[in-house]
Motif scaffolding. Structure first.
Motif, PDB file in Angstrom:
ATOM      1  N   LEU A  78       0.824  -1.211   0.000  1.00  0.00           N
ATOM      2  CA  LEU A  78       0.000   0.000   0.000  1.00  0.00           C
ATOM      3  C   LEU A  78       0.858   1.261   0.000  1.00  0.00           C
ATOM      4  O   LEU A  78       0.538   2.245  -0.682  1.00  0.00           O
ATOM      5  CB  LEU A  78      -0.926  -0.001   1.215  1.00  0.00           C
ATOM      6  N   LYS A  79       1.940   1.240   0.743  1.00  0.00           N
ATOM      7  CA  LYS A  79       2.823   2.404   0.800  1.00  0.00           C
ATOM      8  C   LYS A  79       3.449   2.671  -0.565  1.00  0.00           C
ATOM      9  O   LYS A  79       3.595   3.820  -0.984  1.00  0.00           O
ATOM     10  CB  LYS A  79       3.911   2.171   1.846  1.00  0.00           C
ATOM     11  N   GLU A  80       3.788   1.596  -1.270  1.00  0.00           N
ATOM     12  CA  GLU A  80       4.467   1.735  -2.553  1.00  0.00           C
ATOM     13  C   GLU A  80       3.509   1.947  -3.721  1.00  0.00           C
ATOM     14  O   GLU A  80       3.838   2.650  -4.676  1.00  0.00           O
ATOM     15  CB  GLU A  80       5.325   0.494  -2.811  1.00  0.00           C
ATOM     16  N   HIS A  81       2.297   1.346  -3.633  1.00  0.00           N
ATOM     17  CA  HIS A  81       1.402   1.356  -4.798  1.00  0.00           C
ATOM     18  C   HIS A  81       0.012   1.928  -4.525  1.00  0.00           C
ATOM     19  O   HIS A  81      -0.838   1.917  -5.416  1.00  0.00           O
ATOM     20  CB  HIS A  81       1.255  -0.067  -5.343  1.00  0.00           C
ATOM     21  N   GLU A  82      -0.260   2.357  -3.305  1.00  0.00           N
ATOM     22  CA  GLU A  82      -1.502   3.043  -2.924  1.00  0.00           C
ATOM     23  C   GLU A  82      -2.697   2.119  -2.726  1.00  0.00           C
ATOM     24  O   GLU A  82      -3.590   2.430  -1.947  1.00  0.00           O
ATOM     25  CB  GLU A  82      -1.892   4.114  -3.952  1.00  0.00           C
ATOM     26  N   ALA A  83      -2.771   1.014  -3.447  1.00  0.00           N
ATOM     27  CA  ALA A  83      -3.961   0.161  -3.348  1.00  0.00           C
ATOM     28  C   ALA A  83      -3.614  -1.278  -3.734  1.00  0.00           C
ATOM     29  O   ALA A  83      -2.586  -1.541  -4.353  1.00  0.00           O
ATOM     30  CB  ALA A  83      -5.069   0.685  -4.261  1.00  0.00           C
ATOM     31  N   ILE A  84      -4.493  -2.176  -3.341  1.00  0.00           N
ATOM     32  CA  ILE A  84      -4.478  -3.561  -3.830  1.00  0.00           C
ATOM     33  C   ILE A  84      -5.841  -3.790  -4.469  1.00  0.00           C
ATOM     34  O   ILE A  84      -6.864  -3.751  -3.793  1.00  0.00           O
ATOM     35  CB  ILE A  84      -4.227  -4.575  -2.702  1.00  0.00           C
ATOM     36  N   ASP A  85      -5.856  -3.960  -5.765  1.00  0.00           N
ATOM     37  CA  ASP A  85      -7.110  -4.080  -6.498  1.00  0.00           C
ATOM     38  C   ASP A  85      -7.601  -5.514  -6.587  1.00  0.00           C
ATOM     39  O   ASP A  85      -8.813  -5.762  -6.612  1.00  0.00           O
ATOM     40  CB  ASP A  85      -6.928  -3.522  -7.913  1.00  0.00           C
ATOM     41  N   THR A  86      -6.659  -6.457  -6.639  1.00  0.00           N
ATOM     42  CA  THR A  86      -7.009  -7.871  -6.772  1.00  0.00           C
ATOM     43  C   THR A  86      -6.155  -8.692  -5.825  1.00  0.00           C
ATOM     44  O   THR A  86      -4.931  -8.528  -5.774  1.00  0.00           O
ATOM     45  CB  THR A  86      -6.772  -8.367  -8.213  1.00  0.00           C
ATOM     46  N   LEU A  87      -6.812  -9.557  -5.069  1.00  0.00           N
ATOM     47  CA  LEU A  87      -6.117 -10.501  -4.198  1.00  0.00           C
ATOM     48  C   LEU A  87      -6.458 -11.909  -4.654  1.00  0.00           C
ATOM     49  O   LEU A  87      -7.632 -12.260  -4.767  1.00  0.00           O
ATOM     50  CB  LEU A  87      -6.550 -10.318  -2.735  1.00  0.00           C
ATOM     51  N   VAL A  88      -5.429 -12.711  -4.929  1.00  0.00           N
ATOM     52  CA  VAL A  88      -5.623 -14.115  -5.268  1.00  0.00           C
ATOM     53  C   VAL A  88      -4.972 -14.952  -4.182  1.00  0.00           C
ATOM     54  O   VAL A  88      -3.752 -14.944  -4.017  1.00  0.00           O
ATOM     55  CB  VAL A  88      -5.026 -14.470  -6.644  1.00  0.00           C
ATOM     56  N   CYS A  89      -5.797 -15.645  -3.396  1.00  0.00           N
ATOM     57  CA  CYS A  89      -5.303 -16.499  -2.312  1.00  0.00           C
ATOM     58  C   CYS A  89      -5.079 -17.893  -2.880  1.00  0.00           C
ATOM     59  O   CYS A  89      -6.034 -18.670  -3.045  1.00  0.00           O
ATOM     60  CB  CYS A  89      -6.299 -16.537  -1.162  1.00  0.00           C
ATOM     61  N   ASN A  90      -3.844 -18.215  -3.164  1.00  0.00           N
ATOM     62  CA  ASN A  90      -3.516 -19.436  -3.878  1.00  0.00           C
ATOM     63  C   ASN A  90      -2.542 -20.341  -3.148  1.00  0.00           C
ATOM     64  O   ASN A  90      -2.500 -21.544  -3.408  1.00  0.00           O
ATOM     65  CB  ASN A  90      -2.924 -19.055  -5.248  1.00  0.00           C
ATOM     66  N   ALA A  91      -1.763 -19.803  -2.220  1.00  0.00           N
ATOM     67  CA  ALA A  91      -0.647 -20.551  -1.637  1.00  0.00           C
ATOM     68  C   ALA A  91      -1.087 -21.884  -1.039  1.00  0.00           C
ATOM     69  O   ALA A  91      -2.092 -21.970  -0.326  1.00  0.00           O
ATOM     70  CB  ALA A  91       0.036 -19.713  -0.564  1.00  0.00           C
ATOM     71  N   ASN A  92      -0.316 -22.922  -1.347  1.00  0.00           N
ATOM     72  CA  ASN A  92      -0.534 -24.241  -0.755  1.00  0.00           C
ATOM     73  C   ASN A  92       0.155 -24.266   0.604  1.00  0.00           C
ATOM     74  O   ASN A  92       1.322 -24.617   0.725  1.00  0.00           O
ATOM     75  CB  ASN A  92       0.031 -25.325  -1.675  1.00  0.00           C
ATOM     76  N   THR A  93      -0.568 -23.853   1.630  1.00  0.00           N
ATOM     77  CA  THR A  93       0.044 -23.595   2.932  1.00  0.00           C
ATOM     78  C   THR A  93       0.149 -24.817   3.835  1.00  0.00           C
ATOM     79  O   THR A  93       0.820 -24.758   4.868  1.00  0.00           O
ATOM     80  CB  THR A  93      -0.760 -22.517   3.677  1.00  0.00           C
TER      81      THR A  93
END
Length: 269
Positions: A78-93
């Motif tokens: 957020l500090k670097e790009h102002e916003a997060i428009d799309t979140l993809v939760c993909n990690a095989n945790t």
């Protein structure tokens, strides 16, 4: 006047479905945050492939199952790009414990569920907090057809079913802020994660009986997730989109899925 490039954060994007999704969203104009936990080399390779193709990307290390690390990751973006428009939760945790109920321990079962949901929960909480004031955003969870079938890993299926319902609840809450939340649930995909799990018979079955005539590949899912992140998908809310190449349409009995599967199980994914 320049237009801000959309920003996509993808967890576990160093390989497999995550890497394919990163390349696709970059092709669609997103600046992509390629999240990884430990495999710096793979994440860097994905970033470089995106840049070579003319896209924009950067890698970002964080264990998405750790709330503090997720908070730091999101704040940095957020500090670097102002916003997060799309979140993809993909990690095989959390690797799925295999075998029948008779050999499954409670710790193994709850460990899979905890690992599966914590990686989604912390990302969702922190990213939603940033999306709400903007009254816009896309969240996409990567689940599995295992969440609605039996015969494979009990822990894996239970965790994916919980994820599917978690996504629907998040969708109901987020919709009032203009944020669209959906889940894609693929069948077996040809990735490193499935390479040592599926039997040769099952792999051949997928090729022989899929209506598309082949196994699902990571790029198939990357393109689909790209569509789900598009504005044209905004009227779909809380959808669990199962994608199995048409395998679910067939009535033939399936061969054994895993080498150590319960011989009395149904053998379905």
């Amino acid at each position: 006047m320049s237009t801000r490039r959309r920003v996509a954060l993808i967890s576990g994007a160093g390989r497999g479905i995550g890497a394919a999704t990163a390349r696709e969203l970059a092709r669609r104009g997103h600046h992509v945050i390629v999240n990884y936990k430990s495999d710096y080399a793979s994440a860097t390779a994905v970033v470089e492939s995106i840049k070579t193709a003319g896209g924009s990307a950067q890698s970002a290390r964080a264990d998405v199952c750790d709330s503090a690390q997720v908070a730091e990751l999101v704040q940095h973006v957020l500090k670097e790009h102002e916003a997060i428009d799309t979140l993809v939760c993909n990690a095989n945790t959390a690797p799925a414990p295999l075998g029948p109920l008779s050999t499954l321990t409670w710790d193994a079962l709850i460990g899979k569920i905890d690992g599966e949901l914590s990686g989604m929960f912390f990302l969702t909480q922190h990213v939603l907090e940033a999306m709400r004031p903007a009254r816009a955003g896309r969240i996409i969870y990567v689940s599995s057809t295992a969440g609605s079938s039996v015969g494979g890993s009990i822990a894996h299926s239970t965790a994916k079913a919980a994820l599917n319902m978690f996504g629907r609840h998040v969708a109901a809450d987020a919709a009032q802020y203009g944020i669209t939340v959906n889940t894609v649930a693929p069948g077996p995909v040809n990735t490193a994660a499935t390479a040592d799990v599926l039997t040769d018979d099952f792999r051949q079955f997928l090729c022989d009986h899929s209506v598309i005539g082949r196994r699902l590949e990571p790029d198939d899912l990357g393109r689909l997730i790209g569509l789900m992140a598009d504005d044209g998908f905004s009227v779909a809310v809380g959808t669990v989109l199962e994608v199995d190449g048409g395998l679910g349409m067939l009535a033939q009995p399936l061969p054994r899925l895993m080498d150590n599967q319960d011989p009395h199980g149904s053998g379905t994914w």
